[in-house]
Design an enzyme around this catalytic site. Structure first.
Site, short mmCIF file in Angstrom:
data_model
loop_
_atom_site.label_atom_id
_atom_site.label_comp_id
_atom_site.label_asym_id
_atom_site.label_seq_id
_atom_site.Cartn_x
_atom_site.Cartn_y
_atom_site.Cartn_z
N HIS A 1 -11.35 -5.25 8.05
CA HIS A 1 -11.82 -4.85 6.72
C HIS A 1 -12.80 -3.69 6.79
O HIS A 1 -12.91 -2.92 5.83
CB HIS A 1 -12.49 -6.03 6.01
CG HIS A 1 -11.55 -7.00 5.41
ND1 HIS A 1 -10.82 -7.88 6.16
CD2 HIS A 1 -11.18 -7.24 4.13
CE1 HIS A 1 -10.05 -8.63 5.36
NE2 HIS A 1 -10.25 -8.25 4.13
N GLU B 1 0.80 -1.23 0.00
CA GLU B 1 0.00 0.00 0.00
C GLU B 1 0.83 1.27 0.00
O GLU B 1 0.45 2.28 -0.61
CB GLU B 1 -0.97 0.00 1.19
CG GLU B 1 -2.17 -0.93 1.03
CD GLU B 1 -1.85 -2.41 1.22
OE1 GLU B 1 -0.74 -2.72 1.67
OE2 GLU B 1 -2.72 -3.25 0.91
#
Ligand SMILES: Cc1ncc(C[n+]2csc(CCOP(=O)(O)OP(=O)(O)O)c2C)c(N)n1
Ligand SMILES: Cc1ncc(C[n+]2csc(CCOP(=O)(O)OP(=O)(O)O)c2C)c(N)n1
Ligand SMILES: [Mg+2]
Ligand SMILES: [Mg+2]
Lengths: 325, 320, 325, 320
Positions: A131, A62
């Protein structure tokens, strides 16, 4: 009018902008070859149409994905990167917060960073707190970033196109549950300006300020309240930063009452900013205390009854409204 | 192709300039409140910036870090604008918004400087991606320290650059310390360059006090990058003469270690080579030194004479 | 009473807790061998006293440092890690927010994470926005974390000792400028409970809620206001999460007026939470609009006049108070 | 010391159990709304979990990830409690807070499971640090995937573990894919294990479908760790038979590739070896299969019969 889910609307915006501007490219984990093959998803079909030069599948990295955007934007390209789920924003946050948002300022205005970070958010798919964790309040508390969080497919399309054309870094947050809820989307090209809230339902008795998926809850509750003679005005922020304080204030000056509704956990959530703005600038108009309807101060649990307990619903909003009307 | 006479002259000139620039800063730091904030110098490491930038074309990009003076000067940044920024003046290259730590000079293709350790490589990947995307015959050089090599962002960036064959040259200045921590205490491998194999790219160890060797190694990495073969990691062994910053007491740095490295100073070394090869005369060197001095003194005058920004100017330059 | 800077007070707390509990260790960049040799700094002398087994200098690897704390805490040690400056919290944030804060919940309460993250914050040392960026609002918006932000050396000592003994992850934020401002610190062992605000100056006309370095600004302004007959009550939150709403509400119910003062940038700052709590629960007591005195919505600039412009000062607070009294 | 008969029996048993456990889950996933959330299976990779955990003592710790079933079963987790958690029931090992993605089983020293890719290694470093700090003769094993190896956190953790000589064994299950991305598209080096040298630790490549080889490699790494020499990175070459999750269409996975790897299934392989070596009879194997089946079916019954948590229980377990 065409009916599209928000994923499809985002997809249209991406396609149109990629056709318009050869400097637009997309990058992220699974934005090209995907484990899914659903036309409801935002990047579906783009690899086939634009090829691997402009649709970049990345490693699971990321920080590198976000850095890619920062560097490419400075060079004048228009990166649109995807951070798969909001909790993984943490891993990209140094690049976004300390770099995308600050390097222009640090350069004395010489370098620019026209990039878009698309990010999936929201609870409701049973994957739990690593999540699902809505962190829009973090992003909105960062000078140098714009933050967009659309609630309808039509808004998503027009706002994403504006975001891609914006000369600044924009974080564009999509609640994943909205991908699968079709709504009308105008044909052809249109833009929706960043920084403008939208009154999604007019009303005189109470102002409900909300954004993203919670708009549906707000409109559902407003319908039921109307049946009982309470007219709620539903203000959809659409953009959290810069915040359209005018629209909020105009509504509260009219109704005298404020409820803020968001899915993120309560303490430190963006409802506080809305409350502060109103308490500063529309104090004299206020007839009743504030109510916040938000997720509780817990991580998002996985088990269905627990996750439902987490997500604010119409019943809670109706109770909050009745409490102060 | 080894460095030409012109390139060697360029390197010597830029090293002399950087050295003088920082020697004056060392002195200025002793005057209380003369210079705001931190002061991070690369004295002793000038051969890296000089050699790297001499090997680049003007359109090649560098992404540098907190220890950037010699990099930026070698890339052609205006010493006056740098000095004024270090003084936090309105006339500085970043209008006083940055100060010394994140000097950005887009005019010479040094557009993003970051003081977040390890912040440079992901951005360099993006800058190099743009070069590849547009088919430009350009490369991006990213400077990091030995300590920075242990940041996760550096790993992610090296992997991505290699997988995508991006035209990046990762330059690791191993100056033995990361803050007060010695190399051996933060890294177990003998060399940072040993990590390159794990990304499927060449890793090279070079004497960082040998400007000509630095130049050669970057030319080679640049060729490779332009040929579409991807990035290279070059580690330059060098040494930080001064503390991490000018407020560092250097209690942990052995005095004899410093002396040893000072004896290996890159400037007399290149000078001696050039004199021996007949590329320069002692007189010419003296003229270059005098020029460096006058440029630096003029830069300081400019910085001192410049006004601070007006307070409300803080509100500018956030958004385009 | 001894007079110590906050760094020294933190140092005493660390020493006492390390003596008391052999499971306490500290880790971070430069916590042992340091480029500084100042007794004003928090970890000064600890390496000499406790040795390299318990005072761990780490590589420049914020995620690993935070992960070290998570794993060691689960094993029952009491890690106290240091993140050098608040902006680098981004690099540790996945470990702190997605792991330290959530893994207990995810385990169904079986695993515990008694760790402390010490973090330097604040503007005022001319290093610019990649070193100075107050993000306490981020941390306070994260279920599963406690957030402490002391304003005085005495509070710092007692709160840090409580934080180290707390069975949960605590983020302990120290404004670096406070290291050099001596204040009285009681001799010997004492604890200050996490979650309790402190009325640092009583008053009847207006409530000023603040924390950390801004307490000094608040008390300075309160002194000057008193000379003009305006009595400000200064509430020092000390702990942002869990928030001591009782103390805030009691004060506002008395004064009817609220000003929130923080150094962090305005939009999305923690002032919003304080405002929302008051607007929800003490609405009837309010006699005037809210005022926020905060850093502007810009990155922290480096140049001294710009940085001074950034940091809220007594003049701004006095003006805000007079505006509503 | 190669695996004893008992160890081989243990491995075969745990592979049979994991296989059956997941075969049933595959079927259950076809029933709409039977199991909430995602379903991530390690079918075909069971030799890794079985071999690794057989090589560990009960007090050794494992930190695992989203693809954890075979790891946890091999470490001795109660199949009933795992299954109930996968069903998100109140009787699950994590009371339904976790669901399938972060199954934590502190009872068997699997205390922190994370579905943040790359999240495990820094935590494993901390867990191993505690072992070293206390002088315990224990190690921590951390499971990651090939894709996870590109997260910055993994880099930081490996470096720190090596510098501090921590008793960690990094286990990388290279199953060729990270989501829909093939290994070659996310990593240029031939092996993830090639990265170990950059941290000054051994990097080993092992056939991940050979349970006995997995066992041997972990025994060796464990010895090294206990001798104070620090971590080892072991890469197991294996393959993900099923999609990333059960909702994955596997359009990008060549059918013949799957078939080839299915032919190399680790279970018949170990069984055949053991039959050939006379360590087990065909009858005994059938009994083991029947046992696995009955354990799994009982677990499913338990999970199905269990209640969901009450909504307000969501508020519990945030703070100690
Ligand atoms: C992410 C981050 N962590 C910590 C720091 C504080 N810091 C500044 S420079 C430095 C040491 C860097 O060492 P190295 O990379 O070897 O560069 P050098 O200073 O030797 O040139 C540290 C720890 C920082 N600026 N950024
Ligand atoms: C930080 C982070 N980024 C992305 C994801 C989404 N994701 C879950 S598993 C996965 C692929 C992981 O691949 P690998 O490490 O090879 O493990 P495998 O699934 O093959 O076992 C991804 C990208 C995630 N969970 N966490
Ligand atoms: Mg160094
Ligand atoms: Mg994989």
């Amino acid at each position: 009018m065409q009916k599209l889910g928000m994923g499809q609307a985002v997809n249209q915006a991406l396609r149109e902008e990629m056709v318009r501007d050869p400097g637009v490219f997309i990058a992220g984990e699974g934005v090209g070859v995907s484990i899914h093959d659903s036309p409801m998803l935002p990047t579906h079909g783009l690899l086939a149409e634009f090829g691997p030069k402009r649709v970049k599948d990345t490693p699971v990295s990321e920080a590198a994905i976000a850095g890619l955007a920062v560097g490419a934007a400075e060079a004048g390209l228009r990166p649109v990167i995807e951070i798969m789920f909001n909790p993984f924003f943490t891993l990209a946050s140094d690049m976004i917060v300390n770099h995308a948002a600050k390097l222009r300022y640090l350069s004395g205005g010489k370098s620019s960073f026209p990039l878009v970070v698309r990010m999936k958010s929201g609870a409701g798919f049973g994957a739990g707190c690593q999540h699902s964790h809505n962190l829009e309040a973090w992003v909105a508390h960062c000078p140098g970033l714009k933050v967009v969080m659309p609630s309808t497919p039509a808004d998503a399309k027009g706002l994403l196109k504006s975001a891609i054309r914006d000369p600044n870094p924009v974080v564009f947050i999509e609640d994943m549950m909205l991908y699968f809820a079709p709504g009308p989307v105008p044909e052809g090209e249109y833009l929706i300006p960043i920084g403008k809230a939208d009154v999604k339902r007019p009303g005189r008795d109470v102002t409900v300020v909300t954004w993203s998926k919670m708009l549906g809850v707000a409109l559902g509750a407003a319908g039921k309240l109307a049946a009982e003679g309470i007219e709620a005005e539903v203000v959809d922020l659409r953009t959290l930063s810069p915040l359209d304080t005018e629209t909020i204030l105009a509504s509260v000056r009219k109704t005298g009452r404020l409820v803020v509704l968001h899915e993120a956990s309560r303490t430190g959530g963006f409802a506080g900013e809305v409350a502060a703005v109103v308490m500063e600038q529309a104090f004299e108009s206020l007839k009743a205390p504030l109510r916040r309807v938000t997720g509780p101060d817990i991580p998002v649990p996985a088990s269905p009854p627990l996750e439902r307990f987490y997500i604010p619903d119409e019943g809670q909003l109706i109770a909050a409204v009745k409490d102060i009307v | 192709m080894p460095a030409s006479k012109e390139k060697k002259l360029e390197m010597l000139r830029s090293m002399l300039l950087a050295r003088k620039f920082e020697e004056e800063l060392t002195e200025l730091c002793k005057i209380k409140n003369k210079i705001p904030g931190m002061m991070i110098l690369c004295t002793g490491q000038e051969a890296v910036g000089a050699g790297v930038c001499a090997a680049l074309e003007a359109d090649d990009v560098i992404i540098t870090n907190h220890r950037s003076h010699s990099h930026l000067l070698a890339k052609g940044a205006d010493p006056k604008l740098l000095m004024a920024e270090i003084f936090c003046k309105r006339t500085g290259c970043n209008k006083g918004k940055s100060g010394t730590l994140h000097l950005a000079v887009p005019e010479v293709n040094a557009p993003c400087t970051t003081t977040v350790v390890g912040g440079g490589p992901p951005i360099a990947v993006g800058r190099a991606f743009a070069q590849q995307y547009r088919g430009e015959k350009r490369v991006t050089v990213c400077f990091i320290g030995d300590g920075a090599a242990n940041e996760g962002s550096v790993h992610e960036a090296m992997n991505l650059a290699s997988v995508w064959r991006l035209p990046v040259v990762f330059v690791c200045e191993n100056n033995v310390y990361a803050g007060a921590q010695r190399y051996e205490e933060h890294t177990r491998a003998a060399n940072i360059a040993d990590r390159a194999a794990g990304y499927g790219m060449p890793g090279v160890v070079v004497d960082g006090n040998d400007a000509a060797a630095v130049y050669d190694s970057v030319r080679e990495a640049r060729e490779r990058a332009l040929a579409g073969e991807g990035p290279t990691l070059i580690e330059y062994k060098t040494y930080r003469w001064r503390g991490h910053g000018e407020n560092d007491m250097q209690l942990y740095q052995p005095k004899d270690e410093i002396a040893r490295w000072q004896a290996a100073c890159p400037i007399p070394r290149l000078r001696a080579d050039m004199l021996a090869e007949g590329l320069v005369t002692a007189d010419e060197v003296r003229t270059m030194e005098a020029q460096a001095e006058s440029v630096v003194l003029e830069a300081i005058r400019f910085a001192e004479d410049s006004p601070y920004p007006e307070p409300h100017e803080a509100l500018e330059d956030v958004f385009a």
